[in-house]
Design an enzyme around this catalytic site. Structure first.
Site, PDB file in Angstrom:
ATOM      1  CG  ASP A 324      -1.645   1.304   1.033  1.00 10.80           C
ATOM      2  OD1 ASP A 324      -3.132   1.538   0.145  1.00 10.80           O
ATOM      3  OD2 ASP A 324      -1.566   2.015   2.081  1.00 10.80           O
ATOM      4  CG  ASN A 332      -5.051  10.470  -6.460  1.00 10.61           C
ATOM      5  OD1 ASN A 332      -4.753  10.829  -7.767  1.00 10.61           O
ATOM      6  ND2 ASN A 332      -6.176   9.323  -6.066  1.00 10.61           N
ATOM      7  CG  ASP A 341      -4.751   7.426 -12.655  1.00 12.06           C
ATOM      8  OD1 ASP A 341      -5.094   7.649 -12.098  1.00 12.06           O
ATOM      9  OD2 ASP A 341      -5.964   8.186 -13.696  1.00 12.06           O
ATOM     10  CG  ASP A 367      -3.078   4.107  -1.931  1.00 12.39           C
ATOM     11  OD1 ASP A 367      -3.888   2.671  -1.792  1.00 12.39           O
ATOM     12  OD2 ASP A 367      -2.996   4.388  -1.219  1.00 12.39           O
TER      13      ASP A 367
END
Length: 458
Positions: A324, A332, A341, A367
């Protein structure tokens, strides 16, 4: 032998003979009855004039009776194109009993229509001189059958030539007897140069492949089995590597052309499924891979885990890593999802480069990434691998002018032979281990705790 009311074989009935008058008369009657009832036409002509016809000839010429024919010139009932050859044949008959070879010609009926016939002329005695007896066989039905067969063959040839499906006929020796245009097109041959016809399968300008893209010897091709056993085989897949460099995938079937004939050739038909196969594989890929990173998606990961857990001995995968990205939400929120992305794509590439080809790398979503390590891995090697992955992913990422630092937390759970967990349970345990590996300030208190057997945090 002459035909007439008072003669037989040139002998006048009523004349004294060794056998007697009565015997000759009976013989003549029997012969006249035979001639009158034979299905073939019988005609006698003398000096070019018809002197006798039986009922079959009357019907053949569409006359109402023999009187409409007898006494008329023979040429009245012969097509002009057939007259010269007929006269030449007659001139060659110079001795009694000699016969012409069977010859086809056209007769003219009384209504002006033509009739195809086969004739044989014989020189015979007739009332103390000679005449020509002609046996006439009507070819109308035969010609109609031949025309029907020719039309059927032309129809069949037209249909086969227009098929999108390739069709080849192969003899018992494995040599191609015929191939339609689609077969030439699919195999990449040139129909004008005869690249297929006359060649055996192993002489074709291409390489055969089985369904797994491995070289396929001609002796193992289903067509060879059909030729050897007569078995009909359908729905098999094979490929061809053409001389122009293209690989085409085909769905084929093979069967004997005439199953009742032990020497029958075989016919193979095949459709080009290259585009369909590529489309299907693309759909399968899309169904099992993440569209953003190209990694395995959750569905494929769970499927591979299920296969591994179902193995009772050597596990294809021994360890599960749950990865993770720490602080990804902030990327973001501050830089936008497009940059986020890009970060995910770069992380995916780094994971693939850092791992072996046999290891499976996947993205669960967001993620979160997952790695299935193949083979057995020692604990010391596993710790070193986790540290290397974290170091690799922590290297700064340059995305659209922004320098971004990414850290990762890695949870580990190991698989053992006889592991009774479900794939979902394994993911849950790896998720819990990843949660425990996060820095205290970044732990999500909403993460559920679960069993942690065979798990540890790194």
């Amino acid at each position: 032998m002459a035909i007439g009311r008072s003669t037989i074989g040139g002998l006048r009935v009523g004349e004294e003979t060794t056998g007697g008058v009565v015997d000759a008369e009976q013989l003549a009657q029997r012969y006249r009855s035979l001639i009158e009832h034979t299905p073939d036409g019988i005609c006698v002509h003398e000096n070019g004039i018809v002197v006798y016809v039986n009922q079959a000839t009357v019907r053949l010429l569409a006359a109402r009776s023999a009187d409409e024919v007898v006494g008329l010139p023979l040429t009245r009932f012969v097509h002009p194109d057939s007259i010269p050859a007929m006269r030449e044949r007659i001139e060659l008959l110079t001795s009694t009993g000699t016969a012409s070879v069977p010859t086809e010609m056209l007769l003219l009926r009384t209504d002006g229509e033509t009739v195809p016939v086969e004739t044989v002329s014989v020189l015979i005695p007739w009332h103390d001189h000679f005449a020509y007896q002609v046996v006439i066989h009507d070819l109308t039905a035969q010609r109609a059958a031949e025309d029907a067969q020719r039309r059927a063959e032309q129809h069949f040839t037209t249909v086969v030539s227009q098929l999108e499906e390739g069709v080849v006929v192969i003899d018992r020796g494995g040599r191609i007897e015929s191939a339609n245009p689609a077969a030439h097109r699919i195999f990449g041959g040139d129909e004008r140069h005869g690249d297929l016809v006359g060649r055996t399968i192993d002489e074709l300008p291409m390489v055969l492949l089985d369904a797994n893209a491995q070289p396929l010897p001609p002796s193992r091709h289903p067509m060879a089995r059909t030729l050897a056993t007569g078995e009909t085989i359908t729905g098999y897949i094979f490929g061809v590597d053409r001389r122009d460099g293209q690989r085409r995938w085909l769905s084929g079937s093979s069967r004997l052309l005439n199953p009742g004939d032990p020497d029958s050739p075989a016919v193979s038909s095949f459709a080009d499924i290259t585009e369909f196969r590529a489309s299907r594989r693309q759909l399968e890929y899309q169904a099992t891979h993440d569209s953003l990173t190209g990694l395995a998606n959750r569905s494929l990961i769970l499927s591979q885990l299920a296969n591994a857990l179902a193995t009772s001995e050597d596990l294809p995968y021994s360890t599960v890593l749950f990865i993770d990205l720490d602080g990804f939400k902030a990327i973001n929120d501050t830089l936008g999802h497009a940059i986020g992305d890009t970060v995910l794509q770069i992380v995916a590439q780094r994971l693939q480069r850092a791992l072996r080809a046999d290891d499976l790398v996947g993205r669960l979503g967001g993620d979160e990434f997952l790695v299935l390590l193949s083979g057995r891995t020692r604990r010391v090697d596993l710790d070193a691998l986790v540290n290397r992955l974290r170091s690799t992913m922590s290297e700064p990422i340059i995305a659209r002018g922004h320098r971004i630092a990414v850290d990762a937390s890695v949870g580990v759970t190991e698989l053992t032979p006889g592991d009774h967990r479900t794939p979902e349970a394994v993911l849950h345990d790896a998720d819990v281990a990843m949660y425990q590996a996060k820095p205290p300030g970044q732990r999500d208190t909403g993460v559920a705790k679960g069993r942690t057997n065979n798990t540890h945090a790194s």
